[in-house]
Write a protein that holds these residues in place. Structure first.
Motif, PDB file in Angstrom:
ATOM      1  N   ASP A  15       0.844  -1.195   0.000  1.00  0.00           N
ATOM      2  CA  ASP A  15       0.000   0.000   0.000  1.00  0.00           C
ATOM      3  C   ASP A  15       0.879   1.243   0.000  1.00  0.00           C
ATOM      4  O   ASP A  15       1.915   1.293   0.681  1.00  0.00           O
ATOM      5  CB  ASP A  15      -0.899   0.021   1.232  1.00  0.00           C
ATOM      6  CG  ASP A  15      -2.005  -1.020   1.165  1.00  0.00           C
ATOM      7  OD1 ASP A  15      -2.330  -1.475   0.050  1.00  0.00           O
ATOM      8  OD2 ASP A  15      -2.539  -1.399   2.223  1.00  0.00           O
ATOM      9  N   VAL A  16       0.467   2.230  -0.754  1.00  0.00           N
ATOM     10  CA  VAL A  16       1.170   3.514  -0.800  1.00  0.00           C
ATOM     11  C   VAL A  16       0.286   4.542  -0.119  1.00  0.00           C
ATOM     12  O   VAL A  16      -0.862   4.754  -0.519  1.00  0.00           O
ATOM     13  CB  VAL A  16       1.469   3.951  -2.250  1.00  0.00           C
ATOM     14  CG1 VAL A  16       2.204   5.284  -2.260  1.00  0.00           C
ATOM     15  CG2 VAL A  16       2.272   2.878  -2.967  1.00  0.00           C
ATOM     16  N   GLN A  17       0.810   5.165   0.918  1.00  0.00           N
ATOM     17  CA  GLN A  17       0.026   6.144   1.654  1.00  0.00           C
ATOM     18  C   GLN A  17       0.948   7.131   2.352  1.00  0.00           C
ATOM     19  O   GLN A  17       2.160   6.921   2.419  1.00  0.00           O
ATOM     20  CB  GLN A  17      -0.875   5.446   2.680  1.00  0.00           C
ATOM     21  CG  GLN A  17      -0.125   4.641   3.732  1.00  0.00           C
ATOM     22  CD  GLN A  17      -1.043   3.845   4.642  1.00  0.00           C
ATOM     23  OE1 GLN A  17      -1.988   3.195   4.198  1.00  0.00           O
ATOM     24  NE2 GLN A  17      -0.784   3.889   5.931  1.00  0.00           N
ATOM     25  N   LYS A  77       3.436   3.513   9.669  1.00  0.00           N
ATOM     26  CA  LYS A  77       2.943   2.906   8.429  1.00  0.00           C
ATOM     27  C   LYS A  77       2.166   1.616   8.669  1.00  0.00           C
ATOM     28  O   LYS A  77       2.097   0.773   7.772  1.00  0.00           O
ATOM     29  CB  LYS A  77       4.114   2.692   7.479  1.00  0.00           C
ATOM     30  CG  LYS A  77       4.769   4.013   7.071  1.00  0.00           C
ATOM     31  CD  LYS A  77       6.045   3.831   6.290  1.00  0.00           C
ATOM     32  CE  LYS A  77       6.686   5.194   5.984  1.00  0.00           C
ATOM     33  NZ  LYS A  77       7.991   5.066   5.311  1.00  0.00           N
ATOM     34  N   THR A  87       5.541   5.157   1.656  1.00  0.00           N
ATOM     35  CA  THR A  87       5.154   6.439   1.073  1.00  0.00           C
ATOM     36  C   THR A  87       5.487   6.411  -0.418  1.00  0.00           C
ATOM     37  O   THR A  87       6.243   5.544  -0.874  1.00  0.00           O
ATOM     38  CB  THR A  87       5.897   7.609   1.739  1.00  0.00           C
ATOM     39  OG1 THR A  87       7.305   7.458   1.474  1.00  0.00           O
ATOM     40  CG2 THR A  87       5.645   7.634   3.245  1.00  0.00           C
ATOM     41  N   ALA A  88       4.957   7.359  -1.163  1.00  0.00           N
ATOM     42  CA  ALA A  88       5.249   7.425  -2.594  1.00  0.00           C
ATOM     43  C   ALA A  88       6.746   7.627  -2.827  1.00  0.00           C
ATOM     44  O   ALA A  88       7.333   7.019  -3.729  1.00  0.00           O
ATOM     45  CB  ALA A  88       4.438   8.540  -3.241  1.00  0.00           C
ATOM     46  N   GLN A 142       8.533   4.343  -2.102  1.00  0.00           N
ATOM     47  CA  GLN A 142       8.300   3.393  -3.194  1.00  0.00           C
ATOM     48  C   GLN A 142       9.212   3.703  -4.384  1.00  0.00           C
ATOM     49  O   GLN A 142       9.821   2.814  -4.967  1.00  0.00           O
ATOM     50  CB  GLN A 142       6.833   3.436  -3.629  1.00  0.00           C
ATOM     51  CG  GLN A 142       6.493   2.446  -4.738  1.00  0.00           C
ATOM     52  CD  GLN A 142       5.110   2.691  -5.315  1.00  0.00           C
ATOM     53  OE1 GLN A 142       4.775   3.814  -5.695  1.00  0.00           O
ATOM     54  NE2 GLN A 142       4.297   1.651  -5.367  1.00  0.00           N
TER      55      GLN A 142
END
Length: 228
Positions: free
Chosen positions: A51-53, A147, A213-214, A217
């Motif tokens: 998951d990216v958050q 996270k 996080t973006a 990633q």
């Protein structure tokens, strides 16, 4: 008649053989090299599942929420073996290890570390110099807290803090320098170690369902592209 049939068969086979030679791919040459085979590092596929958050606030974070440091009371590999996690990792990562007699093969007195973060060889000596070699949480506990770990129960957090897959013996100086940084903010100075470092982060985060996080990633993907 039989001779005529034989001649016709030979002629047909010759034509087919010529056609096959014409259609067959030519051997690679300097002018026409073989197409490059592009391999995809297995961690890249795993990275795509994370998951990216955004990073959650540190509100409520406390090291104690991950249990007593280097607890042996865990469900991961090495847990409940009668030896604390720190010595388990020292025995795994050091070379030429000397064990203190009478500790049932547990307590490491000295050894030599091929430090993955610097590429240098460091000596470990228990006592005054023991802080020169520290055990790094590759995915820092504070990073995990922001996270996804806030939602875990106490036992899962304790397992995470002592999971050998997330632990490396490294230079104490660089462990302090890294702090709670993720791959977007800190990478080992030893570039040859970055592929394994990124792969380990991805594997740990996938195992425990932690997000990235973006920026993290992107940094991880970039390092995987540079893997040998």
């Amino acid at each position: 008649m039989k001779r005529l049939v034989a001649v016709l068969v030979v002629g047909i086979l010759a034509v087919i053989g010529t056609a096959l030679l014409i259609d067959a791919p030519s051997a690679p040459t300097a002018e026409n090299p073989a197409p490059e085979v592009v391999t995809v590092h297995p961690a890249r596929e795993l990275l795509a599942t994370l998951d990216v958050q955004g990073r959650a606030p540190m509100t409520g974070y406390d090291r104690a929420l991950f249990g007593q440091a280097w607890s042996d009371d865990v469900r991961v590999e090495g847990g409940r073996n009668g030896c604390d996690t720190r010595n388990d990792i020292l025995r795994r990562d050091l070379h030429e290890v000397a064990i203190r007699p009478g500790t049932f093969g547990c307590l490491v007195e000295s050894g030599q570390l091929h430090d993955p973060y610097t590429g240098e060889i460091r000596d470990f000596v228990r006592g005054e110099r023991s802080g020169e070699i520290q055990i790094d949480h590759v995915v820092a506990l504070a990073d995990a807290w922001q996270k996804g770990a806030q939602a875990w129960d106490e036992e899962t957090r304790r397992d995470f803090a002592n999971d050998p897959r997330n632990l490396l013996a490294v230079s104490g100086e660089l462990n302090q320098q890294k702090g709670a940084g993720d791959a977007a903010t800190w990478l080992p100075p030893n570039k040859s170690a970055r592929c394994d470092y990124a792969s380990r982060i991805i594997g740990v985060k996938a195992t425990y369902g932690l997000a990235v996080t973006a920026a993290e990633q992107e940094a991880l993907a970039r390092e995987l592209m540079r893997c040998p």
